[in-house]
Design an enzyme around this catalytic site. Structure first.
Site, PDB file in Angstrom:
ATOM      1  N   SER A  97      38.228  43.089  27.385  1.00  0.00           N
ATOM      2  CA  SER A  97      39.190  42.352  28.134  1.00  0.00           C
ATOM      3  C   SER A  97      40.523  42.715  27.800  1.00  0.00           C
ATOM      4  O   SER A  97      41.007  43.726  28.068  1.00  0.00           O
ATOM      5  CB  SER A  97      38.760  40.704  27.844  1.00  0.00           C
ATOM      6  OG  SER A  97      39.373  39.898  28.929  1.00  0.00           O
ATOM      7  N   ASP A 226      30.985  39.834  36.826  1.00  0.00           N
ATOM      8  CA  ASP A 226      32.213  39.310  36.012  1.00  0.00           C
ATOM      9  C   ASP A 226      33.020  38.394  36.691  1.00  0.00           C
ATOM     10  O   ASP A 226      33.815  38.838  37.793  1.00  0.00           O
ATOM     11  CB  ASP A 226      32.823  40.644  35.441  1.00  0.00           C
ATOM     12  CG  ASP A 226      34.103  40.208  34.212  1.00  0.00           C
ATOM     13  OD1 ASP A 226      34.602  39.107  34.372  1.00  0.00           O
ATOM     14  OD2 ASP A 226      34.260  41.168  33.483  1.00  0.00           O
ATOM     15  N   HIS A 255      31.277  38.574  32.370  1.00  0.00           N
ATOM     16  CA  HIS A 255      32.338  38.866  31.412  1.00  0.00           C
ATOM     17  C   HIS A 255      32.169  39.108  29.700  1.00  0.00           C
ATOM     18  O   HIS A 255      32.473  39.942  29.084  1.00  0.00           O
ATOM     19  CB  HIS A 255      33.746  38.008  31.723  1.00  0.00           C
ATOM     20  CG  HIS A 255      35.017  38.369  30.956  1.00  0.00           C
ATOM     21  ND1 HIS A 255      35.377  39.821  31.469  1.00  0.00           N
ATOM     22  CD2 HIS A 255      35.863  38.054  30.201  1.00  0.00           C
ATOM     23  CE1 HIS A 255      36.679  39.995  30.851  1.00  0.00           C
ATOM     24  NE2 HIS A 255      36.773  38.729  29.858  1.00  0.00           N
TER      25      HIS A 255
END
Length: 275
Positions: A97, A226, A255
């Site tokens: 991320s 995601d 995610h």
């Protein structure tokens, strides 16, 4: 606790496990978490004989709750300070991320010999926010709401955020309450100021030039479901920009797939690192 002190006096906490002469893997966590988010990967690779390192970004986890420096350039400067202090050579850098953006910028700027390979996992690169040059990005209003909720309603917002983060809002999901609470624990350890200011860093930073400059073997991993960092406008594009990058996407994965699907992700990381 193991820490280094940066030029502006910020203390950066880090874990460094394993034989110091073993091949090194450094993990970079996402917003608003800490090095603890890599537990499943650090234990897996430690038992495989690797040296594993992870730090808490400034304002996150056990690092100083600094009032300034919550931008990508400073995050990367902190990583450079840490890798210099540890004298990491030929390390594999893996970022999830926000940490994926951090890896992209660090690898693009790293001193020769510091990096062997790079992995971007559910990463925010090349850019998340909607702009004239990125018309399919996420509208700025979405991030403005995340800013407001983080600044004013953080505890409840973070707990609720775990549902889309791990795909626990999908029909038939195997919801693990302990996983949700551990995410919340990590988030609440950090500074509300750092978390609020850091939203701009992960959503508005353009990593396109960084991706173009990466000159080591790179794996891009992204879940196709995601809900936090949409695959079509991030991971899919990043793999096209990084020279020679390998893309591995996962239908139905969320995610937070390094946690929800650690067995699959760890095996694929190992295959890339040793391949």
């Amino acid at each position: 606790m193991a820490t280094i002190t940066t030029q502006d006096g910020t203390q950066i906490f880090y874990k460094d496990w394993g034989d110091k002469d073993a091949p090194a893997i450094m993990f970079h966590h996402g917003w608003p978490l800490s090095a603890d988010d890599w537990d499943a990967q650090m234990m897996f690779f430690l038992l495989k004989g690797y040296r594993v390192i992870a730090h808490d970004r400034r304002g996150h986890g056990r690092s100083s709750q600094s009032a300034t420096g919550h931008d990508m350039d400073t995050y990367v400067a902190d990583v450079i300070a840490l890798t210099d202090a540890l004298d990491l050579k030929n390390a594999v850098h893996i970022g999830h991320s926000t940490g994926g953006g951090e890896v992209a910028r660090y690898v693009a700027r790293a001193k020769p010999g510091r990096v062997a390979k790079a992995v971007l996992v559910s990463a925010v690169a090349p850019i998340m926010v909607q702009t004239d040059s990125n018309p399919n990005g996420v509208p700025i209003a979405v991030f403005d709401d995340v800013r407001t909720q983080t600044a004013t309603n953080r505890a409840q917002f973070f707990y609720d955020f775990t549902l889309p983060f791990f795909g626990y809002n999908r029909e038939g999901a195997d919801v693990k309450e302990g996983v949700r609470r551990n995410w919340w624990r990590q988030g609440m350890m950090g500074s509300v100021l750092a978390h609020t200011l850091g939203i701009k860093a992960f959503s508005e930073t353009d990593f396109t030039d960084d991706l173009k400059a990466i000159a080591v073997p790179t794996l891009v991993m992204h879940g196709e479901d995601d809900q936090v960092v949409p695959f079509a406008t991030t991971g899919k594009l990043s793999a096209r920009i990084v020279p020679g990058a390998v893309l591995k996407s996962y239908p139905g994965y969320p995610h937070g797939m390094p946690t929800t699907h650690a067995d699959v992700i760890n095996a694929d990381l190992l295959a890339f690192i040793e391949g």
